[in-house]
Write a protein that holds these residues in place. Structure first.
Motif, mmCIF file in Angstrom:
data_model
loop_
_atom_site.group_PDB
_atom_site.id
_atom_site.type_symbol
_atom_site.label_atom_id
_atom_site.label_comp_id
_atom_site.label_asym_id
_atom_site.label_seq_id
_atom_site.Cartn_x
_atom_site.Cartn_y
_atom_site.Cartn_z
ATOM 1 N N LYS A 3 0.983 -1.256 -0.086
ATOM 2 C CA LYS A 3 0.068 -0.230 0.066
ATOM 3 C C LYS A 3 0.828 1.131 -0.019
ATOM 4 N N ASN A 4 0.193 2.269 -0.396
ATOM 5 C CA ASN A 4 1.228 3.465 -0.598
ATOM 6 C C ASN A 4 0.779 4.146 0.911
ATOM 7 N N VAL A 5 1.733 5.306 1.172
ATOM 8 C CA VAL A 5 1.524 5.912 2.312
ATOM 9 C C VAL A 5 1.016 7.421 2.237
ATOM 10 N N ILE A 6 0.050 7.709 2.938
ATOM 11 C CA ILE A 6 -0.534 8.957 2.849
ATOM 12 C C ILE A 6 -0.032 9.933 3.887
ATOM 13 N N ILE A 7 0.680 11.137 3.628
ATOM 14 C CA ILE A 7 1.116 11.975 4.356
ATOM 15 C C ILE A 7 0.113 13.280 4.238
ATOM 16 N N GLN A 8 -0.131 13.892 5.230
ATOM 17 C CA GLN A 8 -0.947 14.816 5.319
ATOM 18 C C GLN A 8 -0.777 15.813 6.562
ATOM 19 N N THR A 51 5.106 5.973 -2.131
ATOM 20 C CA THR A 51 5.458 4.587 -1.890
ATOM 21 C C THR A 51 6.085 4.462 -0.208
ATOM 22 N N LYS A 52 6.266 3.518 0.204
ATOM 23 C CA LYS A 52 6.825 3.145 1.468
ATOM 24 C C LYS A 52 8.219 3.567 1.364
ATOM 25 N N ASP A 53 9.018 3.483 0.478
ATOM 26 C CA ASP A 53 10.327 3.787 0.389
ATOM 27 C C ASP A 53 10.464 5.169 0.388
ATOM 28 N N VAL A 54 9.667 5.907 -0.386
ATOM 29 C CA VAL A 54 9.667 7.678 -0.440
ATOM 30 C C VAL A 54 9.016 7.898 1.016
ATOM 31 N N PRO A 72 2.534 20.100 20.478
ATOM 32 C CA PRO A 72 1.821 19.555 21.739
ATOM 33 C C PRO A 72 1.974 18.124 21.851
ATOM 34 N N GLU A 73 1.773 17.529 23.141
ATOM 35 C CA GLU A 73 2.013 16.247 23.333
ATOM 36 C C GLU A 73 0.724 15.426 22.560
ATOM 37 N N TYR A 74 -0.389 15.822 22.240
ATOM 38 C CA TYR A 74 -1.461 15.411 21.349
ATOM 39 C C TYR A 74 -1.143 15.238 19.846
ATOM 40 N N ALA A 75 -0.328 15.983 19.428
ATOM 41 C CA ALA A 75 0.058 16.280 18.091
ATOM 42 C C ALA A 75 1.394 16.700 17.794
ATOM 43 N N PRO A 76 2.489 15.939 18.082
ATOM 44 C CA PRO A 76 3.742 15.933 18.377
ATOM 45 C C PRO A 76 4.643 16.480 16.871
ATOM 46 N N HIS A 77 3.838 16.175 15.686
ATOM 47 C CA HIS A 77 4.553 16.437 14.558
ATOM 48 C C HIS A 77 3.620 17.243 13.603
ATOM 49 N N PRO A 78 4.031 18.104 12.705
ATOM 50 C CA PRO A 78 3.325 18.860 11.777
ATOM 51 C C PRO A 78 2.614 17.820 10.554
ATOM 52 N N LEU A 79 3.051 16.549 10.599
ATOM 53 C CA LEU A 79 2.701 15.612 9.462
ATOM 54 C C LEU A 79 2.265 14.676 10.178
ATOM 55 N N LEU A 80 1.024 13.715 9.309
ATOM 56 C CA LEU A 80 0.684 12.464 9.767
ATOM 57 C C LEU A 80 1.040 11.503 8.655
ATOM 58 N N PHE A 81 1.337 10.167 8.833
ATOM 59 C CA PHE A 81 1.735 9.261 8.046
ATOM 60 C C PHE A 81 0.817 8.009 8.301
ATOM 61 N N SER A 82 -0.021 7.894 7.220
ATOM 62 C CA SER A 82 -0.825 6.615 7.315
ATOM 63 C C SER A 82 -1.056 5.874 6.333
ATOM 64 N N LEU A 83 -1.291 4.343 6.228
ATOM 65 C CA LEU A 83 -1.487 3.526 5.096
ATOM 66 C C LEU A 83 -2.710 4.023 4.308
ATOM 67 N N GLU A 84 -2.606 3.850 3.153
ATOM 68 C CA GLU A 84 -3.694 4.169 2.233
ATOM 69 C C GLU A 84 -4.698 3.024 2.119
#
Length: 87
Positions: A3-8, A51-54, A72-84
């Motif tokens: 699966k591809n990875v979604i970054i948002q 792709t996962k490699d990218v 903040p603790e509940y959102a430590p990073h400005p981007l989220l990674f999830s599987l498509e």
């Protein structure tokens, strides 16, 4: 088939310092997919699919940028990674 990875962007983390740094990333040494994703994210795309490699390549770049872990603790990073999702 992998699966591809979604970054948002994580709307719970403003990440101004990260976004400013992302605009200045030198992309010449990165893969074409990573360059395209950084370009789209710099233009504030709602999401990118890679792709996962990218995704692994991008995560390495993102972790080195100022502001990556400053949220903040509940959102430590400005981007989220999830599987498509499967179609």
């Amino acid at each position: 088939m992998s699966k591809n990875v979604i970054i948002q962007p994580d709307e719970e983390n403003n990440g101004e310092e990260f976004w400013d740094a992302l605009d200045d990333v030198e992309c010449e040494s990165l893969s074409d997919g990573a360059q395209a994703a950084i370009g789209a994210l710099s233009c504030r795309a709602d999401e990118v699919s890679v792709t996962k490699d990218v995704a692994d390549e991008l995560l390495e770049v993102f972790r080195a940028l100022p502001g990556w872990s400053d949220g903040p603790e509940y959102a430590p990073h400005p981007l989220l990674f999830s599987l498509e999702a499967s179609s």
